[in-house]
Design an enzyme around this catalytic site. Structure first.
Site, short mmCIF file in Angstrom:
data_model
loop_
_atom_site.label_atom_id
_atom_site.label_comp_id
_atom_site.label_asym_id
_atom_site.label_seq_id
_atom_site.Cartn_x
_atom_site.Cartn_y
_atom_site.Cartn_z
N ASN A 12 0.85 -1.19 0.00
CA ASN A 12 0.00 0.00 0.00
C ASN A 12 0.90 1.25 0.00
OD1 ASN A 12 -1.44 2.25 1.06
ND2 ASN A 12 -3.07 0.90 1.72
N HIS A 15 0.96 6.21 1.87
CA HIS A 15 1.70 7.16 2.69
C HIS A 15 2.92 7.76 2.01
CE1 HIS A 15 -1.26 6.77 5.61
NE2 HIS A 15 -1.09 5.47 5.72
N HIS A 48 -5.57 3.69 -1.82
CA HIS A 48 -6.90 4.11 -1.36
C HIS A 48 -7.15 5.55 -1.80
CE1 HIS A 48 -9.71 4.50 2.43
NE2 HIS A 48 -10.32 4.83 1.30
N ARG A 50 -9.19 8.29 -1.18
CA ARG A 50 -10.18 8.72 -0.19
C ARG A 50 -11.00 9.86 -0.75
NH1 ARG A 50 -8.89 6.66 5.29
NH2 ARG A 50 -10.65 7.91 5.95
N ARG A 54 -6.81 12.89 0.71
CA ARG A 54 -5.74 13.34 1.63
C ARG A 54 -4.38 12.75 1.27
NH1 ARG A 54 -7.37 10.17 7.15
NH2 ARG A 54 -9.35 11.19 6.74
N GLU A 75 -8.65 0.66 -3.27
CA GLU A 75 -9.49 0.74 -2.07
C GLU A 75 -10.41 1.93 -2.21
OE1 GLU A 75 -7.30 0.96 1.51
OE2 GLU A 75 -6.25 -0.91 1.12
N THR A 106 -8.34 3.75 8.29
CA THR A 106 -9.55 2.93 8.25
C THR A 106 -9.60 2.11 9.54
OG1 THR A 106 -9.17 2.83 5.89
CG2 THR A 106 -10.90 1.42 6.75
N GLU A 156 -11.23 -9.08 2.86
CA GLU A 156 -9.97 -8.76 3.51
C GLU A 156 -10.27 -8.57 4.99
OE1 GLU A 156 -7.29 -6.02 1.64
OE2 GLU A 156 -6.43 -5.43 3.57
N HIS A 198 -3.84 -4.45 7.67
CA HIS A 198 -3.96 -3.25 8.51
C HIS A 198 -3.06 -3.38 9.73
CE1 HIS A 198 -5.79 0.65 9.23
NE2 HIS A 198 -5.43 0.41 10.47
N1 PXP Z 1 -5.95 -3.06 3.78
C1 PXP Z 1 -6.89 -2.10 3.78
C2 PXP Z 1 -8.25 -2.44 3.26
C3 PXP Z 1 -6.59 -0.78 4.20
O1 PXP Z 1 -7.55 0.16 4.18
C4 PXP Z 1 -5.28 -0.49 4.60
C5 PXP Z 1 -4.87 0.91 4.97
O2 PXP Z 1 -5.69 1.44 5.85
C6 PXP Z 1 -4.33 -1.52 4.60
C7 PXP Z 1 -4.70 -2.79 4.20
C8 PXP Z 1 -2.91 -1.29 5.01
O3 PXP Z 1 -2.85 -0.94 6.34
P1 PXP Z 1 -1.48 -0.37 6.90
O4 PXP Z 1 -1.18 0.86 6.15
O5 PXP Z 1 -1.75 -0.16 8.34
O6 PXP Z 1 -0.44 -1.45 6.66
#
Ligand code: PXP
Length: 252
Positions: A12, A15, A48, A50, A54, A75, A106, A156, A198
């Site tokens: 992901n 960030h 994602h 959003r 952001r 996402e 999330t 998921e 997550h």
């Molecule tokens: N899976 C989903 C559906 C998410 O929304 C997120 C980010 O919020 C992640 C995985 C990855 O989570 P993280 O950034 O905490 O590793």
């Protein structure tokens, strides 16, 4: 490794965009992060979009689809705007997540069981466009059954509570892992493909990677944070290695 046993890693990159947006310019580029992650062993890229944009922006999604060969896991909240963006870009998969503007991330899974009628048109529209639909849910049998009722092929499981329990010691951590284990077994019995994600880190990934029914992990925040110290490629390689070793039963 046998394809059925190999655990896929979706990286992901949200960030990277968070840092870029802090200064409003082009650097660091999430696309470059996707390329580095791909070269270091990622199987997919997760982003994602959003509602408040952001981090990831519309142009990032367009560029990810045009320039990155790895499958994109898009996402999205279950809104008409996001459905039309998804249908336009046709990512490999769309993961429907709950979204609240005031949350930092999330914070929990979507209440699919309580929102069946509301989610159905979104799931149907994405499926009609040939997009593989996933629902981001808590590891809870009611939510798994709701995914089946909606015809979503993938769930998921939200690993936030499991990861938070790590700091509380082995009893709490073990209890949350059992909750995930039960949900993955039930999900597989119900015919769902099970993913998880997550909050996962080097400390917490092995427990979920060992659950044989889980096919994919999506990991972002920790990898991007860790990249500050050792680079993104190293962070992805180490995560990949921890996942593969756990899967192979090393250190169990
Ligand atoms: N899976 C989903 C559906 C998410 O929304 C997120 C980010 O919020 C992640 C995985 C990855 O989570 P993280 O950034 O905490 O590793």
């Amino acid at each position: 490794m046998d394809e059925n046993r190999r655990l896929r890693l979706g990286v992901n990159i949200d960030h990277v965009a968070t840092i870029r947006n802090a200064r409003g310019g082009d650097h660091p580029d999430p696309l470059r992060a996707a390329q580095v992650a791909a070269a270091a062993g990622a199987d997919g890229i997760t982003a994602h979009l959003r509602e408040d944009r952001r981090h990831i922006g519309d142009r990032d999604i367009a560029r990810l689809r045009e320039e990155i060969e790895l499958p994109l896991n898009f996402e999205m909240a279950a809104t008409a705007e996001m459905v039309s963006i998804a249908v336009r870009h046709r990512p490999h998969a769309a993961c429907i997540v709950p979204e609240r503007r005031e949350e930092r991330t999330t914070e929990g899974g979507i209440d699919a069981a309580g929102r069946l009628d509301q989610l159905r048109p979104t799931v149907d529209a994405l499926a009609e466009a040939g997009i593989r639909v996933s629902l981001f849910i808590e590891p809870d049998v009611r939510q798994l059954e709701a995914a089946v009722a909606l015809g979503a092929p993938v769930v998921e499981l939200h690993t936030g509570r499991y990861c938070e329990a790590y700091a509380s010691g082995p009893d709490a951590f073990g209890a949350e892992l059992r909750r995930l284990k039960e949900a993955t077994t039930t999900g597989a019995e119900l015919g769902l493909e099970v993913h998880a994600g997550h909050g996962l880190s080097f400390d917490t990934v092995a427990g979920v990677a060992r659950l044989p029914e889980i096919r994919e992990l999506n990991i972002g925040h920790f990898l991007i944070g860790e990249a500050i110290f050792g680079g993104l490629a190293d962070a992805v390689r180490t995560m990949r290695d921890l996942m593969d070793r756990a899967r192979a039963g090393v250190g169990a």
